[in-house]
Design a protein around this motif. Structure first.
Motif, PDB file in Angstrom:
ATOM      1  N   UNK A  92       0.798  -1.231   0.000  1.00 12.21           N
ATOM      2  CA  UNK A  92       0.000   0.000   0.000  1.00 12.21           C
ATOM      3  C   UNK A  92       0.827   1.276   0.000  1.00 12.21           C
ATOM      4  N   UNK A  93       1.941   1.290   0.710  1.00  8.08           N
ATOM      5  CA  UNK A  93       2.700   2.533   0.919  1.00  8.08           C
ATOM      6  C   UNK A  93       1.789   3.660   1.405  1.00  8.08           C
ATOM      7  N   UNK A  94       0.808   3.301   2.213  1.00 10.79           N
ATOM      8  CA  UNK A  94      -0.073   4.304   2.808  1.00 10.79           C
ATOM      9  C   UNK A  94      -1.056   4.954   1.855  1.00 10.79           C
ATOM     10  N   UNK A  95      -1.183   4.431   0.639  1.00 14.11           N
ATOM     11  CA  UNK A  95      -1.959   5.134  -0.382  1.00 14.11           C
ATOM     12  C   UNK A  95      -3.266   4.417  -0.706  1.00 14.11           C
ATOM     13  N   UNK A  96      -4.177   5.159  -1.304  1.00 16.30           N
ATOM     14  CA  UNK A  96      -5.394   4.584  -1.878  1.00 16.30           C
ATOM     15  C   UNK A  96      -5.092   3.940  -3.226  1.00 16.30           C
ATOM     16  N   UNK A  97      -4.257   4.587  -4.008  1.00 17.64           N
ATOM     17  CA  UNK A  97      -3.974   4.130  -5.375  1.00 17.64           C
ATOM     18  C   UNK A  97      -3.368   2.730  -5.384  1.00 17.64           C
ATOM     19  N   UNK A  98      -2.467   2.453  -4.445  1.00 17.23           N
ATOM     20  CA  UNK A  98      -1.774   1.167  -4.451  1.00 17.23           C
ATOM     21  C   UNK A  98      -2.663  -0.008  -4.059  1.00 17.23           C
ATOM     22  N   UNK A  99      -3.873   0.275  -3.587  1.00 19.61           N
ATOM     23  CA  UNK A  99      -4.803  -0.833  -3.325  1.00 19.61           C
ATOM     24  C   UNK A  99      -5.055  -1.644  -4.590  1.00 19.61           C
ATOM     25  N   UNK A 100      -4.927  -0.999  -5.742  1.00 21.56           N
ATOM     26  CA  UNK A 100      -5.226  -1.648  -7.012  1.00 21.56           C
ATOM     27  C   UNK A 100      -4.066  -2.494  -7.527  1.00 21.56           C
TER      28      UNK A 100
ATOM     29  N   UNK B 138       6.200   9.789  -8.867  1.00 20.63           N
ATOM     30  CA  UNK B 138       4.739   9.703  -8.930  1.00 20.63           C
ATOM     31  C   UNK B 138       4.147  10.485 -10.112  1.00 20.63           C
ATOM     32  N   UNK B 139       4.977  10.843 -11.071  1.00 23.29           N
ATOM     33  CA  UNK B 139       4.515  11.681 -12.180  1.00 23.29           C
ATOM     34  C   UNK B 139       3.276  11.095 -12.871  1.00 23.29           C
ATOM     35  N   UNK B 140       3.313   9.825 -13.229  1.00 20.87           N
ATOM     36  CA  UNK B 140       2.191   9.238 -13.962  1.00 20.87           C
ATOM     37  C   UNK B 140       0.941   9.140 -13.092  1.00 20.87           C
ATOM     38  N   UNK B 141       1.114   8.818 -11.834  1.00 20.75           N
ATOM     39  CA  UNK B 141      -0.047   8.768 -10.933  1.00 20.75           C
ATOM     40  C   UNK B 141      -0.668  10.144 -10.779  1.00 20.75           C
TER      41      UNK B 141
ATOM     42  N   UNK C 235      -4.818  12.064  -9.733  1.00 23.07           N
ATOM     43  CA  UNK C 235      -4.493  13.119  -8.765  1.00 23.07           C
ATOM     44  C   UNK C 235      -5.517  13.196  -7.642  1.00 23.07           C
ATOM     45  N   UNK C 236      -6.789  12.967  -7.960  1.00 18.79           N
ATOM     46  CA  UNK C 236      -7.839  13.108  -6.942  1.00 18.79           C
ATOM     47  C   UNK C 236      -7.765  12.010  -5.883  1.00 18.79           C
ATOM     48  N   UNK C 237      -7.005  10.957  -6.134  1.00 18.45           N
ATOM     49  CA  UNK C 237      -6.907   9.855  -5.183  1.00 18.45           C
ATOM     50  C   UNK C 237      -5.736  10.008  -4.214  1.00 18.45           C
ATOM     51  N   UNK C 238      -4.985  11.094  -4.318  1.00 23.64           N
ATOM     52  CA  UNK C 238      -3.938  11.411  -3.351  1.00 23.64           C
ATOM     53  C   UNK C 238      -4.527  12.168  -2.167  1.00 23.64           C
ATOM     54  N   UNK C 239      -3.884  12.076  -1.022  1.00 23.50           N
ATOM     55  CA  UNK C 239      -4.104  13.035   0.047  1.00 23.50           C
ATOM     56  C   UNK C 239      -3.789  14.412  -0.538  1.00 23.50           C
ATOM     57  N   UNK C 240      -4.695  15.392  -0.437  1.00 25.18           N
ATOM     58  CA  UNK C 240      -4.429  16.701  -1.047  1.00 25.18           C
ATOM     59  C   UNK C 240      -3.118  17.337  -0.591  1.00 25.18           C
ATOM     60  N   UNK C 241      -2.760  17.143   0.677  1.00 21.60           N
ATOM     61  CA  UNK C 241      -1.512  17.748   1.167  1.00 21.60           C
ATOM     62  C   UNK C 241      -0.299  17.102   0.504  1.00 21.60           C
ATOM     63  N   UNK C 242      -0.351  15.789   0.311  1.00 17.28           N
ATOM     64  CA  UNK C 242       0.746  15.099  -0.373  1.00 17.28           C
ATOM     65  C   UNK C 242       0.778  15.486  -1.846  1.00 17.28           C
ATOM     66  N   UNK C 243      -0.382  15.460  -2.473  1.00 15.05           N
ATOM     67  CA  UNK C 243      -0.480  15.777  -3.906  1.00 15.05           C
ATOM     68  C   UNK C 243       0.079  17.163  -4.210  1.00 15.05           C
ATOM     69  N   UNK C 244      -0.279  18.144  -3.408  1.00 13.53           N
ATOM     70  CA  UNK C 244       0.141  19.508  -3.701  1.00 13.53           C
ATOM     71  C   UNK C 244       1.654  19.673  -3.557  1.00 13.53           C
ATOM     72  N   UNK C 245       2.239  18.974  -2.592  1.00 10.80           N
ATOM     73  CA  UNK C 245       3.701  19.055  -2.466  1.00 10.80           C
ATOM     74  C   UNK C 245       4.387  18.349  -3.631  1.00 10.80           C
ATOM     75  N   UNK C 246       3.801  17.263  -4.110  1.00 14.92           N
ATOM     76  CA  UNK C 246       4.364  16.606  -5.292  1.00 14.92           C
ATOM     77  C   UNK C 246       4.236  17.504  -6.523  1.00 14.92           C
ATOM     78  N   UNK C 247       3.103  18.169  -6.679  1.00 14.56           N
ATOM     79  CA  UNK C 247       2.959  19.095  -7.803  1.00 14.56           C
ATOM     80  C   UNK C 247       4.024  20.194  -7.741  1.00 14.56           C
ATOM     81  N   UNK C 248       4.261  20.703  -6.544  1.00 13.32           N
ATOM     82  CA  UNK C 248       5.304  21.725  -6.392  1.00 13.32           C
ATOM     83  C   UNK C 248       6.664  21.166  -6.781  1.00 13.32           C
ATOM     84  N   UNK C 249       6.919  19.901  -6.418  1.00 13.51           N
ATOM     85  CA  UNK C 249       8.193  19.284  -6.772  1.00 13.51           C
ATOM     86  C   UNK C 249       8.364  19.129  -8.268  1.00 13.51           C
ATOM     87  N   UNK C 250       7.266  18.818  -8.978  1.00 12.37           N
ATOM     88  CA  UNK C 250       7.350  18.687 -10.428  1.00 12.37           C
ATOM     89  C   UNK C 250       7.692  20.002 -11.109  1.00 12.37           C
TER      90      UNK C 250
END
Length: 462
Positions: free
Chosen positions: A90-98, A318-321, A326-341
Motif C-alpha cells: 500500500x505505501x499508505x496510499x489509496x492508489x496502491x490498493x489496485x 509519482x509523475x504518472x499517478x 491526482x484526486x486519489x492522493x491526500x491533497x496535502x501530499x499531492x500539492x507538495x508533489x505538484x510543487x516538486x514537479x
C-alpha cells in the motif's frame, strides 16, 4: 514467562529455554493487537495464518533440536511499504490498493524470518512516506499510545504505535527525512536509521531513492542490535546496498564508551525547539560525561537540500499517478508533489552539489569526534489535526517542522540511533539522536546501550 510488555530478546530467550512456545508468543501478540489496535490504528493487515504456521515450524524445529535463530519466535510487523507476499504494497496510499499482491517478501522481511522472527502484519503509515505526523486520510491516523489524542509521528507512525503499545516488540520502518527517528521520539522508542546503503531496500516501495533508508524500531537497544545484525549484508537486488560484509554489533554492545569522543551538536541544533528537547540532550551529555560542543557546518542548508531532493525526486516517481489519479492522493501530499514537479532542474543539481560539499565538511568534524548528540524532535507529540505549533515565539507548520533536526542528518546518510529520554515522570516522550560517521552503527548502539544501562534512556510498552 512472557507477556505483551516483554522485549524481543526476552521472548527469544524464553522460547529457546522452552519456557514458552513460539505459538504462545504469537498468540500473546495477536491478543494484544485485537485488544489494542481498534483504538490506536497501527495495523492495516494482520497475517494471522502465516504467523501461526511460522510459529508451528519454529516449535517443531526446537523440539527436534534444530536451531531457529537468535530471534526465534519474536513477533514483528512492517510498515506497509514493505512487500509482504500475498498483500498489496500500500505505501499508505489509496492508489496502491489496485496493485496485485506482492509475490515475495522484501529482503529485510526474509532476513528477519531467517533469524527466527515471525511476521504478524503490515502497519499504517503516511501516504507514500511524505509525512511527519502519522496521519493518513485513507486509513486514519496511527495514534500515540501515550495519549491517543496525539500524533504518533511519521511517516512510520504505525511502526511506532505497534511497538510502543506492546502489540509487537519489534517493527520495521523507513526513514527518508526522519521517519524512523521522529516517531521514535514522539512514542518513546529506540530506533535505528542505518548508514545509507547498509541495509537492502529491495522489496520496498521507495519514496526518494537517493536518501531512503530502512531500519528497526524497538523498546530495547539489544532488540535493535539483534534485528540489525540479522538484516545486514550485501544484496545485488538493491544497487544502493553497499557490497560490505556484515559487521555484527551485538558482541560489542556492552563494550562501554571509554575512549569515545562525544560532543553535543551546537549552533543550528540549539537555536530553536521546546526546552525539553534540549534538556533531553543535556541529560544524555551529563550521563556520558560529555562537555564538548561541535558545529555541523551549514546544517540549515543541508536541511534545505534534503527538502529540494525530496520534493523533486519524490514527485518524479509519482509523475504518472499525478497525471491520471491526482484526486486519489491526500491533497496535502499531492500539492507538495505538484510543487516538486515544477521545481527548476538546476535547483536539484545545486542541491546535490551542496550535499556533496556538506558531507565532506561533516566528515571533517568526525575526524575529531566519534559521536554527536542532537535533539530528535523540536517538541513532544502535537495533537492530532494540529496544523501549527509555536517554537521560540514563532508559529510554524507542524507537518513540515517535526523533522527540523532530522533532515540535516538524512541529507548525507549518517547512521543514527534515536533514544528516548527516561526522565519524563508521566510526561509525553521525547528523544535524542546519537549520530556517528558512516558505517559506525556500532558506536551509536554502544552509546545508546550505555544510556539504557544507566537508566537515562528507557522505553516500555504502555
Amino acid at each position: 514467562m512472557i507477556d505483551w510488555q516483554s522485549k524481543g530478546h526476552e521472548i527469544a530467550a524464553a522460547i529457546q529455554a522452552r519456557d514458552v512456545t513460539a505459538a504462545e508468543a504469537v498468540q500473546i501478540a495477536i491478543n494484544r493487537i485485537q485488544a489494542t489496535n481498534p483504538a490506536l490504528n497501527a495495523f492495516t493487515a494482520v497475517t494471522l495464518e502465516r504467523a501461526h504456521a511460522r510459529a508451528a515450524r519454529i516449535d517443531a524445529d526446537l523440539r527436534a533440536g534444530r536451531s531457529s535463530g537468535p530471534l526465534a519466535g519474536v513477533p514483528f510487523a512492517v510498515k506497509n511499504l514493505f512487500d509482504v507476499a500475498g498483500l498489496p504494497t500500500l505505501a499508505g496510499s489509496k492508489i496502491n490498493r489496485d496493485l496485485p499482491p506482492a509475490q515475495a517478501d522484501a529482503t529485510l522481511v526474509q532476513r528477519l524470518e531467517a533469524a527466527g522472527a515471525i511476521l504478524v502484519g503490515a502497519l499504517n503509515m503516511g501516504e507514500y512516506a511524505y509525512d511527519f505526523t502519522g496521519e493518513n486520510v485513507h486509513y486514519g491516523p496511527s495514534r500515540n499510545p501515550h495519549d491517543p489524542t496525539r500524533m504518533s509521528g511519521g511517516s512510520s507512525g504505525g511502526s511506532a504505535t505497534a511497538v510502543a503499545s506492546g502489540m509487537v516488540p519489534l517493527s520495521l520502518g523507513s526513514d527518508t527525512n526522519g521517519s524512523i527517528r521522529v516517531p521514535s521520539s514522539l512514542c518513546g522508542l529506540f530506533g535505528l536509521k542505518p548508514t545509507f546503503g547498509r541495509l537492502s531496500r529491495h522489496g520496498s516501495f521507495l519514496f526518494v531513492a537517493d536518501i531512503d533508508h530502512l531500519g528497526p524500531m524497538a523498546r530495547s537497544v539489544t532488540d535493535l542490535a539483534l534485528a540489525y545484525d540479522a538484516m545486514q549484508g550485501p544484496d545485488p537486488a538493491d544497487p544502493a546496498c553497499a557490497q560490505k560484509p556484515a559487521e555484527p554489533v551485538l558482541p560489542h554492545l556492552d563494550a562501554g564508551i571509554e575512549g569515545l569522543r562525544i560532543a553535543v551538536a551546537d549552533d543550528y541544533f540549539v537555536h530553536t525547539g521546546e526546552a525539553e528537547a534540549h534538556e533531553a540532550v543535556a541529560a544524555f551529555a551529563k550521563a556520558l560525561g560529555c562537555t564538548r560542543r561541535v558545529t555541523l557546518p551549514e546544517a540549515a542548508r543541508g536541511r534545505a537540500a534534503a527538502y529540494i531532493i525530496t520534493a523533486a525526486e519524490g514527485a518524479n516517481l509519482h509523475r504518472e499517478r499525478l497525471k491520471t489519479r491526482a484526486k486519489d492522493f491526500d491533497p496535502a501530499t499531492r500539492d507538495r508533489f505538484f510543487a516538486g514537479l515544477m521545481m527548476p532542474s538546476d535547483w536539484l543539481v545545486q542541491a546535490h552539489r551542496f550535499r556533496r560539499w556538506y558531507h565532506a565538511r561533516v566528515m571533517d568534524v568526525f575526524r575529531d569526534v566519534d559521536v554527536i548528540l542532537a535533539p530528535a524532535t523540536p517538541c513532544t507529540a502535537p495533537k492530532l489535526g494540529q496544523a501549527m505549533m509555536t517554537l521560540d515565539g514563532i508559529e510554524m507548520p507542524v507537518r513540515a517542522n517535526l523533522g527540523l533536526f532530522t533532515q540535516p542528518i538524512s541529507a548525507i546518510g549518517l547512521p543514527v540511533v534515536a533514544a528516548p529520554w527516561a526522565e519524563r515522570q508521566g510526561k509525553l516522550p521525547i528523544g535524542v539522536q546519537i549520530i556517528t560517521a558512516p558505517w559506525r552503527e556500532d558506536l551509536a548502539l554502544r552509546v545508546a546501550r550505555q544510556l539504557e544501562a544507566s537508566g537515562v534512556a528507557t522505553s516500555k510498552a504502555v
